[in-house]
Scaffold this active site. Structure first.
Site, PDB file in Angstrom:
ATOM      1  N   THR A  37      49.894   0.889  11.930  1.00  0.00           N
ATOM      2  CA  THR A  37      50.161  -0.534  12.148  1.00  0.00           C
ATOM      3  C   THR A  37      48.896  -1.320  12.438  1.00  0.00           C
ATOM      4  OG1 THR A  37      52.407  -0.122  12.944  1.00  0.00           O
ATOM      5  CG2 THR A  37      51.378  -2.165  13.659  1.00  0.00           C
ATOM      6  N   SER A  94      51.494   7.455  10.366  1.00  0.00           N
ATOM      7  CA  SER A  94      51.297   8.580  11.275  1.00  0.00           C
ATOM      8  C   SER A  94      52.332   9.673  11.077  1.00  0.00           C
ATOM      9  CB  SER A  94      51.304   8.103  12.728  1.00  0.00           C
ATOM     10  OG  SER A  94      52.552   7.552  13.090  1.00  0.00           O
ATOM     11  N   THR A 123      51.166   4.638  15.846  1.00  0.00           N
ATOM     12  CA  THR A 123      51.565   5.072  17.189  1.00  0.00           C
ATOM     13  C   THR A 123      52.735   6.043  17.201  1.00  0.00           C
ATOM     14  OG1 THR A 123      53.041   3.170  17.438  1.00  0.00           O
ATOM     15  CG2 THR A 123      50.767   2.915  18.210  1.00  0.00           C
ATOM     16  N   ASP A 124      53.459   6.174  16.092  1.00  0.00           N
ATOM     17  CA  ASP A 124      54.679   6.982  16.117  1.00  0.00           C
ATOM     18  C   ASP A 124      54.434   8.420  16.553  1.00  0.00           C
ATOM     19  OD1 ASP A 124      56.264   4.884  15.409  1.00  0.00           O
ATOM     20  OD2 ASP A 124      56.512   5.467  13.314  1.00  0.00           O
TER      21      ASP A 124
END
Length: 324
Positions: free
Chosen positions: A11, A53, A85-86
């Site tokens: 992102t 990710s 960030t996942d």
């Protein structure tokens, strides 16, 4: 001395809209150029691979750690990694388990992409670079810098699907903060010795994870464990499972390491409080390994690395006693 930035997409690097939504378009140089104040800090940018990710692998992260280590050997003060960030809580912990250097390796990302009002990526990147350059951040292993907070990779979790305050360390709190551009460390946890991993053996080592639910189907366990070398169980509360699961898990523990964790996301699995069938005491008596404070996702990372490194059951138990 400079900081080296490795970019992995996510992102934080998204801009513009494709036919199905925002897509990764920004290079590391473009990311850095958009951050006020970053030009004042010596930064080398290396674009790696712009992928979501969810598409990252252990091998990709281990290769990145090796590249980061080479940058430190060449004189870098610290290293920053940007990614989605996942999966950041898993990839940062994986890196922490093998990172041998005093120099900081700092992961960061963003929750709001640059097409939205108030994107958090620039602030997170600036904070991460400041942490990577700070002498105070040395000898802390791998860190996560987000929302002007500094977290240890071993403790941090993603706790919300959209909030910019999603990253937290429920069992420990942040190690410090970035305040008015200054890195302020509040505590310094002891580091563990890095694990040795054979990447080729890692490819053939697989670990399953099962989260226990109400009225669960015990028959799922054998199917899930088939072809795996280890199993992590995310039990209820302090480490409990339905009574019917206890003998099945005991049988699996005779064949492979089975690690008991809590599905709650915070707090420890207990060791000797409850004694009913399916309790933590009963499961340990049947051979399950106590995961301590490690959440199921981190336990899965640690177990796979240990097995890929050739650890036997005693070695796995000892490692979880240290890390958990």
């Amino acid at each position: 001395m400079s900081v080296v930035l490795f970019t992995l997409g996510g992102t934080i690097a998204m801009a513009g809209a494709g036919p199905t939504g925002v897509v990764t378009r920004l290079t590391g140089a473009e990311l850095a150029a958009a951050v006020p104040g970053l030009a004042d800090l010596p930064l080398q940018v290396r674009d790696v691979q712009a992928v979501p990710s969810a598409d990252l692998t252990y091998r990709r992260i281990l290769d990145l750690v090796a590249e980061a280590g080479a940058a430190v050997a060449d004189g870098a003060t610290g290293v920053v990694v940007t990614q989605g960030t996942d999966t950041l809580e898993e990839t940062a912990f994986l890196a922490d388990l093998v990172w041998p250097h005093p120099a900081p390796l700092v992961f960061t990302g963003a929750m709001r992409n640059p097409t939205l009002a108030g994107p958090d990526g620039p602030a997170n990147l600036l904070a991460a670079v400041r942490v990577a350059a700070a002498p105070a951040a040395r000898d802390l292993g791998v860190l996560v810098a987000v929302n002007d907070e500094i977290h240890a990779a071993r403790y941090v979790r993603k706790t919300h699907s959209t909030s910019t305050a999603t990253f937290a360390s429920p069992n420990a709190g942040p190690l410090g903060h970035v305040i008015e551009g200054e890195v302020r460390l509040l505590t310094r946890p002891a580091r563990h010795a890095p694990l040795a991993v054979d990447p080729d053996r890692l490819a053939n080592t697989r670990v399953a994870l099962h989260t226990v639910t109400v009225d669960d189907d015990v028959a799922l366990l054998d199917a899930l464990a088939h072809g795996r070398q280890g199993l992590v169980v995310a039990g209820f509360g302090v480490g409990h499972v339905p009574p019917a699961f206890a003998p099945a898990l005991g049988a699996l523990a005779d064949r492979m390491p089975v690690v008991l964790t809590s599905r709650t996301g915070a707090g420890s699995v207990l060791r000797h409080t409850y004694g009913a069938v399916g309790s933590e005491t009963d499961l340990q008596r049947r051979g399950l390994i106590n995961g301590g404070l490690l959440d199921p996702y981190k336990a899965k990372v640690l177990l796979r690395l240990l097995l890929a490194g050739g650890a036997d059951r005693a070695g796995v138990a000892a490692a979880f006693a240290r890390h958990g």
